[in-house]
Design a protein around this motif. Sequence first.
Motif, PDB file in Angstrom:
ATOM      1  N   ALA A   1       0.822  -1.201   0.000  1.00 27.84           N
ATOM      2  CA  ALA A   1       0.000   0.000   0.000  1.00 27.84           C
ATOM      3  C   ALA A   1       0.854   1.248   0.000  1.00 27.84           C
ATOM      4  O   ALA A   1       1.735   1.419   0.821  1.00 27.84           O
ATOM      5  N   GLY A   2       0.542   2.094  -0.933  1.00 28.70           N
ATOM      6  CA  GLY A   2       1.020   3.460  -0.879  1.00 28.70           C
ATOM      7  C   GLY A   2       2.507   3.645  -0.945  1.00 28.70           C
ATOM      8  O   GLY A   2       3.273   2.779  -1.309  1.00 28.70           O
ATOM      9  N   GLY A   3       2.912   4.857  -0.587  1.00 27.23           N
ATOM     10  CA  GLY A   3       4.311   5.169  -0.653  1.00 27.23           C
ATOM     11  C   GLY A   3       4.688   5.581  -2.048  1.00 27.23           C
ATOM     12  O   GLY A   3       4.136   5.111  -3.041  1.00 27.23           O
ATOM     13  N   ALA A   4       5.630   6.465  -2.147  1.00 24.49           N
ATOM     14  CA  ALA A   4       6.005   6.969  -3.450  1.00 24.49           C
ATOM     15  C   ALA A   4       6.660   5.911  -4.313  1.00 24.49           C
ATOM     16  O   ALA A   4       6.729   6.043  -5.527  1.00 24.49           O
ATOM     17  N   ALA A   5       7.091   4.812  -3.666  1.00 24.38           N
ATOM     18  CA  ALA A   5       7.790   3.788  -4.431  1.00 24.38           C
ATOM     19  C   ALA A   5       6.840   2.902  -5.226  1.00 24.38           C
ATOM     20  O   ALA A   5       7.253   2.194  -6.124  1.00 24.38           O
ATOM     21  N   SER A   6       5.549   2.913  -4.895  1.00 22.55           N
ATOM     22  CA  SER A   6       4.625   2.023  -5.586  1.00 22.55           C
ATOM     23  C   SER A   6       4.453   2.434  -7.045  1.00 22.55           C
ATOM     24  O   SER A   6       4.408   3.605  -7.375  1.00 22.55           O
TER      25      SER A   6
ATOM     26  N   PHE B   1      -2.015   4.604  -8.085  1.00 21.61           N
ATOM     27  CA  PHE B   1      -0.951   5.324  -8.758  1.00 21.61           C
ATOM     28  C   PHE B   1       0.219   5.558  -7.797  1.00 21.61           C
ATOM     29  O   PHE B   1       0.057   5.432  -6.576  1.00 21.61           O
ATOM     30  N   GLY B   2       1.337   5.894  -8.356  1.00 24.65           N
ATOM     31  CA  GLY B   2       2.550   6.030  -7.569  1.00 24.65           C
ATOM     32  C   GLY B   2       2.457   7.047  -6.457  1.00 24.65           C
ATOM     33  O   GLY B   2       3.144   6.945  -5.442  1.00 24.65           O
ATOM     34  N   SER B   3       1.572   8.009  -6.617  1.00 25.14           N
ATOM     35  CA  SER B   3       1.413   9.033  -5.590  1.00 25.14           C
ATOM     36  C   SER B   3       0.659   8.526  -4.367  1.00 25.14           C
ATOM     37  O   SER B   3       0.540   9.234  -3.369  1.00 25.14           O
ATOM     38  N   GLY B   4       0.117   7.299  -4.446  1.00 25.75           N
ATOM     39  CA  GLY B   4      -0.692   6.776  -3.344  1.00 25.75           C
ATOM     40  C   GLY B   4      -2.172   6.985  -3.529  1.00 25.75           C
ATOM     41  O   GLY B   4      -2.979   6.536  -2.716  1.00 25.75           O
ATOM     42  N   VAL B   5      -2.534   7.632  -4.607  1.00 22.59           N
ATOM     43  CA  VAL B   5      -3.951   7.881  -4.874  1.00 22.59           C
ATOM     44  C   VAL B   5      -4.551   6.683  -5.609  1.00 22.59           C
ATOM     45  O   VAL B   5      -3.933   6.126  -6.520  1.00 22.59           O
TER      46      VAL B   5
ATOM     47  N   LEU C   1     -12.589   6.914  -3.919  1.00 25.70           N
ATOM     48  CA  LEU C   1     -11.218   7.427  -3.971  1.00 25.70           C
ATOM     49  C   LEU C   1     -10.497   6.978  -2.714  1.00 25.70           C
ATOM     50  O   LEU C   1     -11.105   6.837  -1.644  1.00 25.70           O
ATOM     51  N   SER C   2      -9.198   6.753  -2.829  1.00 23.50           N
ATOM     52  CA  SER C   2      -8.410   6.389  -1.654  1.00 23.50           C
ATOM     53  C   SER C   2      -7.047   7.066  -1.722  1.00 23.50           C
ATOM     54  O   SER C   2      -6.585   7.472  -2.799  1.00 23.50           O
ATOM     55  N   TYR C   3      -6.452   7.194  -0.563  1.00 19.59           N
ATOM     56  CA  TYR C   3      -5.117   7.759  -0.488  1.00 19.59           C
ATOM     57  C   TYR C   3      -4.320   6.936   0.520  1.00 19.59           C
ATOM     58  O   TYR C   3      -4.745   6.768   1.669  1.00 19.59           O
ATOM     59  N   SER C   4      -3.190   6.403   0.083  1.00 19.31           N
ATOM     60  CA  SER C   4      -2.414   5.499   0.929  1.00 19.31           C
ATOM     61  C   SER C   4      -1.009   6.032   1.157  1.00 19.31           C
ATOM     62  O   SER C   4      -0.368   6.545   0.225  1.00 19.31           O
ATOM     63  N   ARG C   5      -0.561   5.902   2.373  1.00 19.76           N
ATOM     64  CA  ARG C   5       0.836   6.137   2.704  1.00 19.76           C
ATOM     65  C   ARG C   5       1.382   4.858   3.325  1.00 19.76           C
ATOM     66  O   ARG C   5       0.664   3.859   3.469  1.00 19.76           O
ATOM     67  N   THR C   6       2.633   4.880   3.721  1.00 20.78           N
ATOM     68  CA  THR C   6       3.275   3.665   4.202  1.00 20.78           C
ATOM     69  C   THR C   6       2.551   3.085   5.415  1.00 20.78           C
ATOM     70  O   THR C   6       2.419   1.868   5.546  1.00 20.78           O
ATOM     71  N   THR C   7       2.094   3.919   6.309  1.00 17.23           N
ATOM     72  CA  THR C   7       1.509   3.407   7.551  1.00 17.23           C
ATOM     73  C   THR C   7       0.034   3.737   7.717  1.00 17.23           C
ATOM     74  O   THR C   7      -0.529   3.470   8.783  1.00 17.23           O
TER      75      THR C   7
END
Lengths: 37, 421
Positions: free
Chosen positions: B25-30, B68-72, B122-128
């Motif tokens: 989930a998420g993170g700029a690395a995805s 998407f890579g931005s976590g969206v 819509l969703s927004y994901s970060r590492t945690t």
Amino acid sequence: MSMEGNAQERAADEHVLANREGAVGGTGTAGGGCGCN
Amino acid sequence: MRLQLRASASRLAVAGVVVASVQLAGGAASAAEVSAAQRATLFLEPSNVSGNKGITVFHPQTDVSGTFGSGVGIAAGYAVDIVSGATPRVFGVTADSAGRPVDAVSGATKFSDTRHQVHGGLSYSRTTADVSASYSYGWESDYRSHAVTVTTRSDLLDHIFTAGLSYTHNFDRVCDANNQQTGGDPLSRAALPSSEHCFQSDPAVTTRKLAIDAIEPSLTWAATPRLMLQGGGTLQILDGFQANPYRRVELGSGGRRPQETLPTLRQRYALFLRAAYAMPKIRAAVHAAARAYRDTWAVEAATVELTAQQYLTRFLLWGVRGRAHAQRGANFYRDAQDYRLYGPIGKYWTGDRELSPMRNYLVGAKLAYLRIPEAGQKSFVSELEIALKWEALFYDLDSKFAPNSDRSYATIWQLAISARF
């Protein structure tokens, strides 16, 4: 971390049972519908 | 095995042995990722009474999502319930030639209806942590439903715990007969004859509101690299018209058959525990779940479920599922014979199987083909799954005068195709 597995499959499973018994909850699939049939 | 983990890399590595689908989930690395799934469910509940058709429901659904890579992330879907069959409009008993009450099923009426539902989110994901919001609209000839859901999830203590919270609100409208002339006497209420004039300006019908609020907190614990535990609860509050507008209930021996009448307020509480255990050596996983439920209509229920899945080969997965449910009936429920002999309990009456004391048991099996490229291997389709599932649902009712006592079992078929790109 998530334990819901395949969310679409779980939602479909719960959809089948939603209008056939009196309990809900614990599934993340709460919703409406009159269950008229 | 769909024991999805959104956790640290080390846990993912362990679980990956048995996990066919791992979502980071998420993170700029995805990287950008698109998923599409098509599922069709066929529900068959035959009647053992000659001439009654029972119930058939065909439920196809399509879901598409992208991250998407931005976590969206974005998701959309469409589902349909095509329902047909024959069901009694009157919950009552009939008398045989000797005047004795016989089966509760009388005069099943043929019907068909189609319910559509579209949803988007819509969703927004970060590492945690992640947060999502979705909206759905459902419509059928006698029902309209708008629902909004907001869900959030946060990893705590280096991903050992995950706290989740989900809230849903429904703005529903139900078509009903306009019983204004009854002066509020529920014994004089007539049932809705058909949905033909619903949501139109016909004075014979009216629209009633139903608001539903549901909140579901949960806490997941990665107890060991192989064992995950989850506990949580559900609080659901329904406020508005909840009866079946078509159904009538026979009360007393005088032949009165007023429309089903239910309380307009219902509060429902559930507590649940789940466990998932991975067994890498045999490429298998087991899920167990238990739920306790009660509500302000005095329905109390307990449900347990166990599923097990195992890889037969690298691409072939099979699984079994067992589930048992037992419940007490609502405090105003009586079977058809008791409604006839003793009348209603208070000012409410129902002919709904889900409000009756009963048990049901489900058994099933699943076979799935999964195609996941080897690590490092480039492929346009990063994951493909084709699954076929069969289940049987058996009802155990308290009496032959209970609702739908002519339908003792159902079979469920499900075919699913999903891909990730």
